[in-house]
Design a protein around this motif. Structure first.
Motif, PDB file in Angstrom:
ATOM      1  N   VAL A   1       3.731  -3.350  14.812  1.00  0.00           N
ATOM      2  CA  VAL A   1       3.857  -3.053  16.239  1.00  0.00           C
ATOM      3  C   VAL A   1       4.166  -1.563  16.324  1.00  0.00           C
ATOM      4  O   VAL A   1       5.168  -1.099  15.764  1.00  0.00           O
ATOM      5  N   PRO A   2       3.305  -0.794  17.006  1.00  0.00           N
ATOM      6  CA  PRO A   2       3.518   0.650  17.041  1.00  0.00           C
ATOM      7  C   PRO A   2       4.722   1.057  17.894  1.00  0.00           C
ATOM      8  O   PRO A   2       5.096   0.367  18.845  1.00  0.00           O
ATOM      9  N   ALA A   3       5.294   2.169  17.528  1.00  0.00           N
ATOM     10  CA  ALA A   3       6.437   2.719  18.265  1.00  0.00           C
ATOM     11  C   ALA A   3       6.114   2.808  19.749  1.00  0.00           C
ATOM     12  O   ALA A   3       5.016   3.193  20.139  1.00  0.00           O
ATOM     13  N   GLY A   4       7.074   2.403  20.587  1.00  0.00           N
ATOM     14  CA  GLY A   4       6.933   2.524  22.035  1.00  0.00           C
ATOM     15  C   GLY A   4       6.257   1.362  22.719  1.00  0.00           C
ATOM     16  O   GLY A   4       6.353   1.229  23.941  1.00  0.00           O
ATOM     17  N   ALA A   5       5.569   0.498  21.977  1.00  0.00           N
ATOM     18  CA  ALA A   5       4.919  -0.669  22.589  1.00  0.00           C
ATOM     19  C   ALA A   5       5.974  -1.714  22.930  1.00  0.00           C
ATOM     20  O   ALA A   5       6.962  -1.887  22.214  1.00  0.00           O
TER      21      ALA A   5
ATOM     22  N   LEU B   1       2.360  -5.412  24.281  1.00  0.00           N
ATOM     23  CA  LEU B   1       1.814  -4.674  25.420  1.00  0.00           C
ATOM     24  C   LEU B   1       1.796  -3.205  25.020  1.00  0.00           C
ATOM     25  O   LEU B   1       2.838  -2.545  24.942  1.00  0.00           O
ATOM     26  N   HIS B   2       0.594  -2.714  24.731  1.00  0.00           N
ATOM     27  CA  HIS B   2       0.440  -1.342  24.250  1.00  0.00           C
ATOM     28  C   HIS B   2       0.585  -0.342  25.398  1.00  0.00           C
ATOM     29  O   HIS B   2       0.381  -0.674  26.568  1.00  0.00           O
ATOM     30  N   LEU B   3       0.905   0.882  25.041  1.00  0.00           N
ATOM     31  CA  LEU B   3       1.109   1.939  26.034  1.00  0.00           C
ATOM     32  C   LEU B   3      -0.137   2.201  26.870  1.00  0.00           C
ATOM     33  O   LEU B   3      -0.032   2.618  28.021  1.00  0.00           O
ATOM     34  N   ASN B   4      -1.325   1.922  26.323  1.00  0.00           N
ATOM     35  CA  ASN B   4      -2.570   2.137  27.067  1.00  0.00           C
ATOM     36  C   ASN B   4      -2.898   0.970  28.000  1.00  0.00           C
ATOM     37  O   ASN B   4      -3.948   0.958  28.634  1.00  0.00           O
ATOM     38  N   GLY B   5      -2.007  -0.031  28.086  1.00  0.00           N
ATOM     39  CA  GLY B   5      -2.207  -1.175  28.973  1.00  0.00           C
ATOM     40  C   GLY B   5      -2.823  -2.391  28.313  1.00  0.00           C
ATOM     41  O   GLY B   5      -2.856  -3.462  28.906  1.00  0.00           O
TER      42      GLY B   5
END
Length: 163
Positions: free
Chosen positions: A108-112, A83-87
């Motif tokens: 998997v990017p940081a914060g996701a 679930l990415h930060l942009n939704g």
């Protein structure tokens, strides 16, 4: 086979689910002043683990403050739900069947927020984190909070959260 992996690699239960063993931690560090503000102190350049997930178990939704590169080793394919930060939602299929869109590595990017599950008896993978992993950077999701932020994925969140 699964017991052999746990014994051979001295895997321990992981707080998010599954089994793990840290295999590498850089002896050099990035000073706190050189890191992004969301880090609370110095971090190793990089860390790596083995990670084993068994059938009918899952790695619960969580997030960390660094990028995490996943590597497929053996067993069944592993689904990593992001679930990415942009939704946006992304399904990463780690495995050896490229005809089905599976990959040997993915980030998997940081914060996701992300969770994972084996689609067979077991999945044996590895994870490399940079800057290096520290439990101070780990956050286990609460289903209620995550559903409020990602209402389109309520069923997935309920299935792959522990809280």
């Amino acid at each position: 086979m699964i017991t052999n992996l746990i014994t051979q690699y001295q895997l321990l239960p992981h707080p998010e689910g599954g089994y793990y063993k840290e295999t590498y931690r850089s002896t050099e560090h990035i000073p706190h002043a050189a890191l992004a503000q969301h880090f609370s102190g110095l971090r190793s350049f990089s860390t790596a683990i083995y990670f084993l997930l068994l059938k009918d178990l899952f790695s619960a939704f969580h997030r960390i403050k660094s990028d995490e590169c996943w590597h497929f080793y053996e067993g069944a394919s592993l689904h990593v739900h992001v679930l990415h930060l942009n939704g946006n939602y992304e399904l990463i299929s780690l495995g050896r069947n490229s005809a089905k869109g599976e990959v040997y590595q993915a980030v998997v990017p940081a914060g996701a927020w992300f969770a994972s599950e084996s689609i067979g008896e077991y999945s044996f993978v590895g994870c490399t984190v940079a800057p290096g992993f520290d439990f101070a950077d780990f956050e286990l999701a609460r289903a209620a909070n995550l559903k409020a932020d990602y209402p389109d994925h309520e069923k997935l969140i309920e299935r792959l959260c522990r809280q």
